[in-house]
Design a protein around this motif. Structure first.
Motif, PDB file in Angstrom:
ATOM      1  N   ASP A 236      26.559  31.299 -44.472  1.00 45.88           N
ATOM      2  CA  ASP A 236      25.102  31.412 -44.398  1.00 45.88           C
ATOM      3  C   ASP A 236      24.520  30.369 -43.459  1.00 45.88           C
ATOM      4  N   ARG A 237      25.012  29.131 -43.554  1.00 48.52           N
ATOM      5  CA  ARG A 237      24.529  28.070 -42.660  1.00 48.52           C
ATOM      6  C   ARG A 237      24.864  28.379 -41.213  1.00 48.52           C
ATOM      7  N   ALA A 238      26.043  28.925 -40.967  1.00 46.73           N
ATOM      8  CA  ALA A 238      26.439  29.281 -39.601  1.00 46.73           C
ATOM      9  C   ALA A 238      25.555  30.392 -39.067  1.00 46.73           C
ATOM     10  N   GLN A 239      25.262  31.372 -39.910  1.00 51.00           N
ATOM     11  CA  GLN A 239      24.395  32.472 -39.492  1.00 51.00           C
ATOM     12  C   GLN A 239      22.984  31.963 -39.207  1.00 51.00           C
ATOM     13  N   ASP A 240      22.478  31.055 -40.033  1.00 57.98           N
ATOM     14  CA  ASP A 240      21.150  30.476 -39.793  1.00 57.98           C
ATOM     15  C   ASP A 240      21.109  29.725 -38.468  1.00 57.98           C
ATOM     16  N   ALA A 241      22.137  28.955 -38.197  1.00 51.04           N
ATOM     17  CA  ALA A 241      22.190  28.206 -36.939  1.00 51.04           C
ATOM     18  C   ALA A 241      22.230  29.164 -35.753  1.00 51.04           C
TER      19      ALA A 241
ATOM     20  N   GLY B 299      28.357  29.751 -48.571  1.00 53.66           N
ATOM     21  CA  GLY B 299      27.325  28.832 -48.117  1.00 53.66           C
ATOM     22  C   GLY B 299      27.535  28.423 -46.675  1.00 53.66           C
ATOM     23  N   LEU B 300      28.776  28.185 -46.304  1.00 53.83           N
ATOM     24  CA  LEU B 300      29.079  27.825 -44.922  1.00 53.83           C
ATOM     25  C   LEU B 300      28.770  28.978 -43.980  1.00 53.83           C
TER      26      LEU B 300
ATOM     27  N   GLN C  58      18.750  30.648 -35.303  1.00 58.00           N
ATOM     28  CA  GLN C  58      17.833  29.669 -34.711  1.00 58.00           C
ATOM     29  C   GLN C  58      18.103  29.491 -33.221  1.00 58.00           C
TER      30      GLN C  58
END
Length: 68
Positions: free
Chosen positions: A53-58, A50-51, A61
């Protein structure tokens, strides 16, 4: 004590403080890493995924904003 000696003493004092702060920062970083490993173990591999994935999303963006 001459002025030169005072500057040398102050420089040494500042160098000692820098080494001390660097050591504290290293200790804090190790503590945070240990805490993160413990959390990952408690929550399983889903937490680290999950972390990531969040890092990749950031990252995505930020790249989109930069490309505009």
């Amino acid at each position: 004590m001459g002025i030169a000696d005072q500057f040398k003493d102050k420089a040494q004092e500042l160098a000692d403080q820098a080494k001390q702060k660097a050591g504290q920062g290293k200790d804090q970083a190790q503590d945070r890493a240990s805490d993160a490993r413990n959390r990952d173990q408690e929550h399983g591999s889903d937490a680290s995924t999950g972390l990531r994935d969040r890092a990749q999303d950031a990252k995505d963006q930020a790249r989109e904003r930069f490309d505009r």
